[in-house]
Scaffold this motif. Sequence first.
Motif, PDB file in Angstrom:
ATOM      1  N   ARG A   1      -4.655   5.456   2.941  1.00 16.28           N
ATOM      2  CA  ARG A   1      -3.804   4.423   2.492  1.00 16.28           C
ATOM      3  C   ARG A   1      -4.572   3.386   1.163  1.00 16.28           C
ATOM      4  O   ARG A   1      -5.925   2.706   1.533  1.00 16.28           O
ATOM      5  CB  ARG A   1      -3.240   3.221   3.965  1.00 16.28           C
ATOM      6  N   PHE A   2      -4.156   3.890   0.167  1.00 16.41           N
ATOM      7  CA  PHE A   2      -4.209   3.093  -0.481  1.00 16.41           C
ATOM      8  C   PHE A   2      -3.634   1.526  -0.880  1.00 16.41           C
ATOM      9  O   PHE A   2      -2.563   1.608  -0.405  1.00 16.41           O
ATOM     10  CB  PHE A   2      -4.116   3.498  -1.762  1.00 16.41           C
ATOM     11  N   SER A   3      -4.389   0.819  -0.984  1.00 17.63           N
ATOM     12  CA  SER A   3      -3.781  -1.013  -1.261  1.00 17.63           C
ATOM     13  C   SER A   3      -4.710  -1.789  -2.020  1.00 17.63           C
ATOM     14  O   SER A   3      -5.499  -1.752  -2.178  1.00 17.63           O
ATOM     15  CB  SER A   3      -4.063  -1.348   0.439  1.00 17.63           C
TER      16      SER A   3
ATOM     17  N   GLY B   1       0.686  -1.197   0.121  1.00 16.87           N
ATOM     18  CA  GLY B   1      -0.609   0.295  -0.262  1.00 16.87           C
ATOM     19  C   GLY B   1       0.615   1.360  -0.443  1.00 16.87           C
ATOM     20  O   GLY B   1       1.343   1.407   0.274  1.00 16.87           O
ATOM     21  N   VAL B   2       0.652   2.081   0.056  1.00 15.20           N
ATOM     22  CA  VAL B   2       0.954   3.799   0.032  1.00 15.20           C
ATOM     23  C   VAL B   2      -0.285   4.623   0.929  1.00 15.20           C
ATOM     24  O   VAL B   2      -1.223   4.556   1.300  1.00 15.20           O
ATOM     25  CB  VAL B   2       1.154   3.979  -1.250  1.00 15.20           C
ATOM     26  N   TYR B   3       0.434   5.441   1.554  1.00 13.72           N
ATOM     27  CA  TYR B   3       0.370   6.468   2.559  1.00 13.72           C
ATOM     28  C   TYR B   3       0.308   7.566   1.135  1.00 13.72           C
ATOM     29  O   TYR B   3       1.031   8.381   1.076  1.00 13.72           O
ATOM     30  CB  TYR B   3       0.689   6.530   3.934  1.00 13.72           C
ATOM     31  N   CYS B   4      -1.110   8.468   2.255  1.00 16.17           N
ATOM     32  CA  CYS B   4      -1.174   9.892   1.460  1.00 16.17           C
ATOM     33  C   CYS B   4      -1.740  10.729   2.833  1.00 16.17           C
ATOM     34  O   CYS B   4      -2.457  10.502   3.189  1.00 16.17           O
ATOM     35  CB  CYS B   4      -2.058   9.896   0.320  1.00 16.17           C
ATOM     36  N   ARG B   5      -1.478  12.164   2.285  1.00 16.65           N
ATOM     37  CA  ARG B   5      -2.244  13.188   3.470  1.00 16.65           C
ATOM     38  C   ARG B   5      -3.297  13.775   2.931  1.00 16.65           C
ATOM     39  O   ARG B   5      -3.183  13.805   1.273  1.00 16.65           O
ATOM     40  CB  ARG B   5      -0.810  13.955   3.557  1.00 16.65           C
TER      41      ARG B   5
END
Length: 303
Positions: free
Chosen positions: A65-67, A33-37
Amino acid sequence: MKVNKPELAKQAVDSIENVAGTFQGYRRAHAKGVYCRAVFTPNGNAVPYTTAAHLQDKEVKALVRFSDSSPNPNMVDILSPVKGMSVQFQLPDGDVTNLVSVTVPVFITKTPEAFVEMLRTFGNKSSLRDVVKMFVNYPESRAAFHIMKKMRPFISYSTSHYFPIHAFYFINEKGEQQAVKYEWEPDDNVNIKTKKEAVMHPGDYLDEELENRMAEGPIGFRLNVWLGEKGDSVNDSTVMWPDERKKITLGHLSITNKLEHQADDVVFDPTVMTNGIACTDDPVLHFRRDVYSVSFDRRSKGR
């Protein structure tokens, strides 16, 4: 013999590991996954229904968080058709509340016991006869599998609808309850590619595409809810509500940038609520808290 929920949660995670393998230090599901503000701006439409702080009239910061749904962090994006979007709203008083969603509007089972049995069926490399028997025993699972079977790979995390699956209760100033189901609706049009076109992308194309997309400006989602009516199921996550239920938009999520240094220690427990929102008695919803706890314990210990 009846099994207590913490023990059943351990069995569920054991079964996931048996099916997909164990990847040291990673989540037992949605490993990659990837974290974003982000910033969420409410529009006030929720005020008659809930006192929740993030749904009133002031914007709040959020972590997104996209995953991929796979337990394998090395899974090629195209081979993991269900995607996730977890949002943690950071409330004014320092607390948080979570909203955990996937690209399928229903779950595959309505009880934790059925979920564990299903995992074991697939993990034991069962025969076609065993699989057919499972669907006979749990006909409610057919809806989710039918939806997943028809799904095609999409080329961006930013262009899909995400559903938190479970029903929740909004509670207003008078103490009145209103059953709701959420949806994240993308600002951009849903952009779906056929499998033939999708295989032309690299294995981690969703992460790369997301970064390129945010370089052009924020990614946006509208937060919608359907208002449940008498007779609508609130405790069975395999059931969809009728299309004619009233839908209202509560606000807008603006995702501004990807976090470069991502310590993957956030637990997006979907039962973490704030005042003005309450969980239903959906057994799968409450079971997820125990499963997330077992998963976090194992990965935090480097297992």
